[in-house]
Design an enzyme around this catalytic site. Structure first.
Site, short mmCIF file in Angstrom:
data_model
loop_
_atom_site.label_atom_id
_atom_site.label_comp_id
_atom_site.label_asym_id
_atom_site.label_seq_id
_atom_site.Cartn_x
_atom_site.Cartn_y
_atom_site.Cartn_z
N GLU A 121 7.62 4.22 3.17
CA GLU A 121 7.09 3.09 1.98
C GLU A 121 5.55 2.61 2.45
O GLU A 121 5.62 1.59 2.36
CB GLU A 121 7.97 1.88 1.76
CG GLU A 121 8.26 1.59 0.42
CD GLU A 121 9.21 0.44 0.11
OE1 GLU A 121 10.36 0.71 0.33
OE2 GLU A 121 8.84 -0.55 -0.45
N ASP A 156 -5.14 3.56 12.52
CA ASP A 156 -5.40 3.89 11.05
C ASP A 156 -4.85 5.29 10.74
O ASP A 156 -5.25 6.18 11.31
CB ASP A 156 -6.84 3.79 10.99
CG ASP A 156 -7.20 3.58 9.18
OD1 ASP A 156 -6.15 4.14 8.59
OD2 ASP A 156 -8.18 3.40 8.79
N ALA A 157 -3.98 5.29 9.95
CA ALA A 157 -3.53 6.48 9.29
C ALA A 157 -4.53 7.56 8.95
O ALA A 157 -4.28 8.80 8.84
CB ALA A 157 -2.33 6.29 8.19
N HIS A 172 0.12 1.87 0.43
CA HIS A 172 -0.74 1.12 0.86
C HIS A 172 -2.28 1.65 1.53
O HIS A 172 -2.92 0.93 1.58
CB HIS A 172 -0.27 0.13 2.03
CG HIS A 172 0.91 -0.78 1.57
ND1 HIS A 172 0.85 -1.62 0.85
CD2 HIS A 172 2.23 -0.25 1.88
CE1 HIS A 172 2.19 -2.22 0.63
NE2 HIS A 172 2.97 -1.35 1.14
#
Ligand code: SAH
Length: 280
Positions: free
Chosen positions: A140, A122-123, A144
């Site tokens: 891109e 998870d970022a 999100h």
């Protein structure tokens, strides 16, 4: 009950697991927009998508042997192109297990499995040591993610001083009327969009993370309308190929809303983690 970050990760990750290959087919191999030189440029979505990757590689300015983090790596094509073109090692992270499988297979097929690896992460909670990457990109993917300020702080942390972060993202170029905003936001859910930040907010947004802004390039005219129209054409082509699915195969509502909302554009943002001052 508010979902925790890990619950969020699981449900959205599963959504990507189901849809990613179809989107990859429609988008021409990667999961991002294309880049066209001008309105006369007849490049295919595939060729234009690769061109945008080349532009991102150029902005990262990574030299051979460096280690780069691809945050929200999709099915791995941009990471492979980056490793090959710049001669760097790439670590890609995504919340979709399926994307990790597809990316890892591609790296193996391309003979790059020793230099390009993919992981579920998870970022918002990157599982890497501070100062462990020479560069990173959010290609891109930021739109999100929830809590995008936190994602930038995470990127700041894992970059070494002097390391560059390149962001490619949809941006709000001009304020939207309330009604317009409502219609657009109603289409976010199906395309897993969290939010689209105004372009004018980026300088503050970047500065708050500790990064130093280097450059903002508005490439809206080169990417938005030609990408959206090609997606619509492709989907119409699919409908002709599979007439039994007429009424089922439709452009995602998000694509339809973007076409009627030219205020939403596209930018590349380049920032860097400041070098440490001597003695600090
Ligand atoms: N950069 C790729 C993919 C873009 S699609 C390309 O250009 O082709 C968005 C990507 O962001 C997907 O891979 C999705 O899994 C990833 N993503 C979304 N939310 C994420 C999160 N919280 N942490 C890590 N990756 C995430």
């Amino acid at each position: 009950m508010t979902p925790t970050s890990s619950q969020h990760q699981e449900t959205i990750g599963q959504l990507y697991d189901r849809t990613t290959e179809m989107i990859e087919k429609i988008m021409g191999g990667s999961l991002h927009n294309g880049y066209w030189d001008d309105p006369m440029d007849g490049a295919s979505l595939e060729a234009a998508s690769e061109r945008l990757t080349e532009l991102m590689i150029d902005k990262l300015d990574a030299s051979k042997g460096r280690r780069i983090l691809d945050i929200g790596c999709g099915t791995g094509r941009p990471a492979i192109a980056l490793a090959r073109t710049a001669g760097v090692d790439v670590v890609g992270v995504t919340i979709s297990e399926r994307e990790v499988e597809l990316g890892s297979r591609l790296a193996k097929d391309e003979g790059l499995a020793d230099r390009v690896t993919f992981h579920v992460a998870d970022a918002l909670e990157l599982p890497f040591e501070p100062d462990s990457f020479d560069g990173a990109w959010l290609f891109e993917s930021l739109l999100h993610m929830p809590d995008q300020a936190r994602v930038l702080r995470q990127a700041y942390s894992v970059l070494r001083p002097g390391g560059v972060l390149v962001i490619a993202n949809l941006v709000e170029r001009a304020p939207l009327a309330d009604e317009q905003r409502g219609r657009l936001e109603a289409s976010y859910h199906d395309s897993h969009i969290d939010s689209i930040i105004p372009l004018r907010d980026y300088p503050g947004f970047i500065a708050d993370s500790g990064l130093a802004l280097r450059e903002i390039i508005d490439i809206s005219e080169h990417t938005m309308s030609p990408t959206l129209h090609r997606i619509v054409e492709r989907i119409a082509g699919l409908r002709e190929e599979f007439p039994e699915y007429d009424g089922v195969i439709e452009p995602p509502p998000f694509v339809a809303r973007l076409i009627e909302t030219p205020e939403i554009g596209y930018a590349i943002i380049v920032a860097a983690k400041p070098e440490r001052l001597a003695g600090s």
